[in-house]
Design a protein around this motif. Structure first.
Motif, mmCIF file in Angstrom:
data_model
loop_
_atom_site.group_PDB
_atom_site.id
_atom_site.type_symbol
_atom_site.label_atom_id
_atom_site.label_comp_id
_atom_site.label_asym_id
_atom_site.label_seq_id
_atom_site.Cartn_x
_atom_site.Cartn_y
_atom_site.Cartn_z
ATOM 1 N N ALA A 169 53.919 33.577 -46.316
ATOM 2 C CA ALA A 169 53.159 32.463 -45.732
ATOM 3 C C ALA A 169 53.200 31.232 -46.639
ATOM 4 O O ALA A 169 53.211 30.101 -46.160
ATOM 5 N N LEU A 170 53.211 31.455 -47.955
ATOM 6 C CA LEU A 170 53.167 30.333 -48.900
ATOM 7 C C LEU A 170 54.556 29.859 -49.313
ATOM 8 O O LEU A 170 54.695 28.921 -50.086
ATOM 9 N N HIS A 171 55.598 30.503 -48.770
ATOM 10 C CA HIS A 171 56.980 30.117 -49.077
ATOM 11 C C HIS A 171 57.224 28.684 -48.575
ATOM 12 O O HIS A 171 56.764 28.325 -47.490
ATOM 13 N N PRO A 172 57.932 27.865 -49.371
ATOM 14 C CA PRO A 172 58.066 26.445 -48.997
ATOM 15 C C PRO A 172 58.725 26.204 -47.642
ATOM 16 O O PRO A 172 58.489 25.172 -47.014
ATOM 17 N N GLN A 173 59.580 27.151 -47.169
ATOM 18 C CA GLN A 173 60.242 26.927 -45.870
ATOM 19 C C GLN A 173 59.424 27.459 -44.699
ATOM 20 O O GLN A 173 59.866 27.345 -43.548
ATOM 21 N N THR A 174 58.272 28.061 -44.963
ATOM 22 C CA THR A 174 57.452 28.571 -43.864
ATOM 23 C C THR A 174 56.623 27.417 -43.301
ATOM 24 O O THR A 174 55.741 26.896 -43.981
ATOM 25 N N VAL A 232 54.709 21.281 -40.355
ATOM 26 C CA VAL A 232 53.814 21.253 -41.514
ATOM 27 C C VAL A 232 53.985 22.551 -42.300
ATOM 28 O O VAL A 232 53.896 23.633 -41.712
ATOM 29 N N PRO A 233 54.213 22.450 -43.621
ATOM 30 C CA PRO A 233 54.249 23.686 -44.403
ATOM 31 C C PRO A 233 52.935 24.460 -44.243
ATOM 32 O O PRO A 233 51.851 23.880 -44.385
ATOM 33 N N LEU A 234 53.058 25.741 -43.939
ATOM 34 C CA LEU A 234 51.863 26.553 -43.712
ATOM 35 C C LEU A 234 51.016 26.622 -44.977
ATOM 36 O O LEU A 234 49.778 26.619 -44.907
ATOM 37 N N GLY A 235 51.670 26.655 -46.140
ATOM 38 C CA GLY A 235 50.954 26.721 -47.412
ATOM 39 C C GLY A 235 49.959 25.578 -47.574
ATOM 40 O O GLY A 235 48.855 25.760 -48.094
ATOM 41 N N LEU A 236 50.368 24.408 -47.088
ATOM 42 C CA LEU A 236 49.512 23.216 -47.166
ATOM 43 C C LEU A 236 48.213 23.451 -46.389
ATOM 44 O O LEU A 236 47.116 23.145 -46.865
ATOM 45 N N LEU A 237 48.337 24.017 -45.205
ATOM 46 C CA LEU A 237 47.166 24.278 -44.359
ATOM 47 C C LEU A 237 46.279 25.343 -44.997
ATOM 48 O O LEU A 237 45.042 25.215 -44.998
ATOM 49 N N LEU A 238 46.904 26.379 -45.550
ATOM 50 C CA LEU A 238 46.118 27.469 -46.125
ATOM 51 C C LEU A 238 45.382 27.002 -47.386
ATOM 52 O O LEU A 238 44.229 27.382 -47.620
ATOM 53 N N HIS A 239 46.045 26.160 -48.189
ATOM 54 C CA HIS A 239 45.357 25.604 -49.361
ATOM 55 C C HIS A 239 44.222 24.699 -48.914
ATOM 56 O O HIS A 239 43.118 24.748 -49.460
ATOM 57 N N GLY A 240 44.518 23.885 -47.866
ATOM 58 C CA GLY A 240 43.504 22.964 -47.351
ATOM 59 C C GLY A 240 42.270 23.704 -46.854
ATOM 60 O O GLY A 240 41.136 23.242 -47.036
ATOM 61 N N ALA A 241 42.510 24.858 -46.241
ATOM 62 C CA ALA A 241 41.394 25.618 -45.680
ATOM 63 C C ALA A 241 40.710 26.455 -46.766
ATOM 64 O O ALA A 241 39.644 27.031 -46.520
ATOM 65 N N GLY A 242 41.306 26.515 -47.936
ATOM 66 C CA GLY A 242 40.707 27.280 -49.027
ATOM 67 C C GLY A 242 40.806 28.773 -48.828
ATOM 68 O O GLY A 242 39.809 29.478 -48.608
ATOM 69 N N ALA A 243 42.061 29.283 -48.901
ATOM 70 C CA ALA A 243 42.270 30.722 -48.730
ATOM 71 C C ALA A 243 41.482 31.483 -49.787
ATOM 72 O O ALA A 243 41.490 31.123 -50.959
ATOM 73 N N LEU A 244 40.798 32.534 -49.381
ATOM 74 C CA LEU A 244 39.999 33.339 -50.315
ATOM 75 C C LEU A 244 40.903 34.364 -50.999
ATOM 76 O O LEU A 244 41.919 34.769 -50.439
ATOM 77 N N PRO A 245 40.521 34.791 -52.220
ATOM 78 C CA PRO A 245 41.399 35.691 -52.980
ATOM 79 C C PRO A 245 41.663 37.019 -52.275
ATOM 80 O O PRO A 245 42.727 37.621 -52.487
ATOM 81 N N GLN A 246 40.746 37.471 -51.438
ATOM 82 C CA GLN A 246 40.967 38.781 -50.798
ATOM 83 C C GLN A 246 41.925 38.702 -49.594
ATOM 84 O O GLN A 246 42.284 39.734 -49.032
ATOM 85 N N ALA A 247 42.328 37.480 -49.216
ATOM 86 C CA ALA A 247 43.252 37.340 -48.082
ATOM 87 C C ALA A 247 44.618 37.878 -48.465
ATOM 88 O O ALA A 247 45.139 37.575 -49.537
ATOM 89 N N ARG A 248 45.221 38.710 -47.586
ATOM 90 C CA ARG A 248 46.542 39.277 -47.880
ATOM 91 C C ARG A 248 47.581 38.965 -46.808
ATOM 92 O O ARG A 248 48.771 38.977 -47.084
ATOM 93 N N TYR A 249 47.120 38.702 -45.591
ATOM 94 C CA TYR A 249 48.062 38.452 -44.501
ATOM 95 C C TYR A 249 47.625 37.225 -43.705
ATOM 96 O O TYR A 249 46.421 36.963 -43.568
ATOM 97 N N ALA A 250 48.617 36.506 -43.163
ATOM 98 C CA ALA A 250 48.333 35.445 -42.192
ATOM 99 C C ALA A 250 48.707 35.991 -40.824
ATOM 100 O O ALA A 250 49.816 36.500 -40.637
ATOM 101 N N VAL A 251 47.755 35.910 -39.896
ATOM 102 C CA VAL A 251 47.983 36.414 -38.536
ATOM 103 C C VAL A 251 48.078 35.216 -37.598
ATOM 104 O O VAL A 251 47.273 34.289 -37.683
#
Lengths: 268, 248
Positions: free
Chosen positions: B176-181, B136-155
């Protein structure tokens, strides 16, 4: 510019930008070679192609059987105990004496290597701009039509082999073999080090995929990086031998102050 | 001077030079000077690579043997219990600086849009292997979870550990939001093996191997890496001084 002292004149042979570049290079290349050998120690096997790991055949491996070091070339083992593979009571490909740091530490070696790489690339770029703009490249390093003739080159080779280095007026300028050696380092070996180094970076592979294809894949790039480094090490060795043969004090003075005393003509 | 004593002298001066270098880098100032190279590489590579894709390969390029590395069999009882059940109850938690924290089952992850890619894995030590990854593209999950603007890193918090110290890794949001991640569950058409990080591992294709976290349990978005474990953004970064920027 000539200062006449006794019979053999003192000439301003090396201008300050070239001297500065030389000494920055001397330092950075040693940092790069030594930290590079430490990085090599992390996986002392080389392959051709896109991929390669322990199960794949290596064209070069430096390893050991217990306390017996070996270099395996195409699967053929050559004993190398005391030099590489096992030396200084250490089971590493390159022994601590020649690596930076002087013990196994991949992350620290990478720290040195990438800082050194930036200095090397910046000073190389600065030198190239100077060499082009000042005419150093054309005037001092370029081979004249005369010098490019095979007969003249062959003559220079035989003179070198006989240990007869140019003297008197002929020593005012670099000799053809010397020019070829410098040009090879400036336009082949150093650019290849940078290109093959960048081609090993996964981020740069995304940015410059053509570079990776041109070099035949990441493991080929890694092998070429190693071979060009060996080429640089060989250049340094020959360079130092030539400095000693040509007169180390005079040569060192020229590279530090710029002033070089023309060796007197041979008396028949 | 005999050959022996010349060699001894050479070894002595070399050793002196080296121990000098080793002593220099022990100081905090030298450490920060050395890290300038990493900072310069990170900025330059971000600039020239932008959102460019890592090279993808053909099925013929897939390595016959893909070496396993790092932890190859987590020892935590909770993980082993999951392994017994074929990871049927594995949950991926996405939380931290998100509007809607989520818990996803493997079935839910597989039901999302997937991406398959044949890419090269480069270990920091120097070897490479090519494999096909689906996830699953990680970007999809982060958008789904509603990443907040102050987020800078995915751990990435992992189920494996080294002598009790948990493995974790982090990447910035650009990566993290790169299509191949992707968070991969399938390798070369088979469910991920335990050695390769079952049931879920990170593939971040423009970075070196130690970034490719295995046994991923939780993705946490944070504003800073300080205060997390050793504070340097990953197990190897904390433990052995490896560069956080692993693009080269």
């Amino acid at each position: 510019m000539t200062r006449s002292v006794n019979r053999s004149p003192l000439i301003l042979r090396i201008r300050w930008p070239v001297r500065l570049w030389h000494w920055i290079n001397a330092l950075t290349i040693f940092i790069m070679l030594m930290s590079g050998m430490m990085i090599f120690n992390a996986h002392p096997r080389l392959y051709w192609g896109k991929d390669g790991a322990n199960f794949d055949p290596a064209w070069l491996e430096i390893g050991n059987h217990g306390t017996h070091g070996f270099v395996a070339l195409g699967g053929h083992e050559i004993p190398s105990t005391g030099l590489v593979g096992y030396a200084q009571s250490t089971a590493l490909a390159f022994p601590p004496l020649v690596t930076l740091p002087g013990h196994y530490n991949l992350s620290l070696a990478r720290g040195w290597h990438f800082l050194g790489a930036w200095v090397l690339v910046a000073s190389l770029a600065g030198f190239l701009v100077y060499a082009l703009v000042s005419g150093h490249l054309r005037r001092d390093l370029g081979l004249s039509r005369e010098e490019r003739r095979p007969r003249a080159l062959w003559h220079d080779v035989t003179e070198h082999l006989r240990g007869r280095l140019p003297r008197g007026e002929a020593a005012r300028r670099y000799n053809p073999l010397q020019k070829i050696a410098y040009l090879s380092v400036i336009f082949v070996l150093l650019p290849m080090m940078v290109a093959t180094g960048l081609a090993m970076s996964p981020t740069m592979n995304a940015a410059l995929p053509w570079l990776l294809d041109m070099l035949g894949g990441r493991q080929s790039a890694r092998s070429l990086h190693f071979l060009c480094a060996a080429g640089l090490a060989l250049f340094i060795l020959v360079h130092l031998i030539m400095v000693v043969l040509a007169g180390p004090i005079n040569e060192l003075r020229a590279m530090i102050t710029g002033w070089y005393r023309l060796p007197p003509e041979r008396t028949p | 001077m005999s050959g022996f004593s010349r060699r001894a002298l050479l070894a002595g001066s070399g050793g002196l030079l080296l121990s000098g270098c080793d002593r220099i880098v022990a100081s905090p100032t030298a450490k920060s000077v050395l890290s300038l190279g990493e900072k310069a590489s990170r900025s330059a590579q971000r600039l020239v690579a932008g959102n460019a894709l890592a090279p993808e390969f053909s099925a013929a390029d897939i390595s016959p043997v893909f070496r396993v590395n790092g932890n190859t069999r987590p020892t935590a009882a909770a993980y082993l219990a999951q392994m017994e059940r074929g990871f049927a109850d594995w949950r991926l938690r996405v939380d931290g600086l998100v509007g809607r924290p989520m818990d996803l089952t493997m079935a839910q992850l597989r039901a999302l849009p997937q991406r398959t890619q044949i890419t090269r894995h480069d270990c920091v030590e120097g070897w490479s292997a090519i494999g096909q990854w689906t996830g699953v593209p990680l970007g999809l999950l982060l958008h789904g979870a509603g990443a907040l603007p102050q987020a800078r890193y995915a751990v990435f918090h992992c189920a494996d550990d080294f002598s009790g110290t948990p493995y974790y890794e982090s990447i910035d949001l650009a990566e993290a939001l790169h299509p191949q991640t992707i968070l991969a569950h399938t390798m070369n058409g088979q469910p991920l093996s335990v050695g390769h990080g079952a049931p879920l591992r990170l593939r971040v294709e423009r970075q070196l191997g130690y970034k490719q976290a295995k046994y991923v349990m939780r993705v946490e978005l944070v504003a800073t890496l300080a205060g997390l474990y050793g504070g340097k953004g990953g197990y190897w970064e904390d433990h052995s001084g490896y560069q956080w920027w692993a693009g080269i």
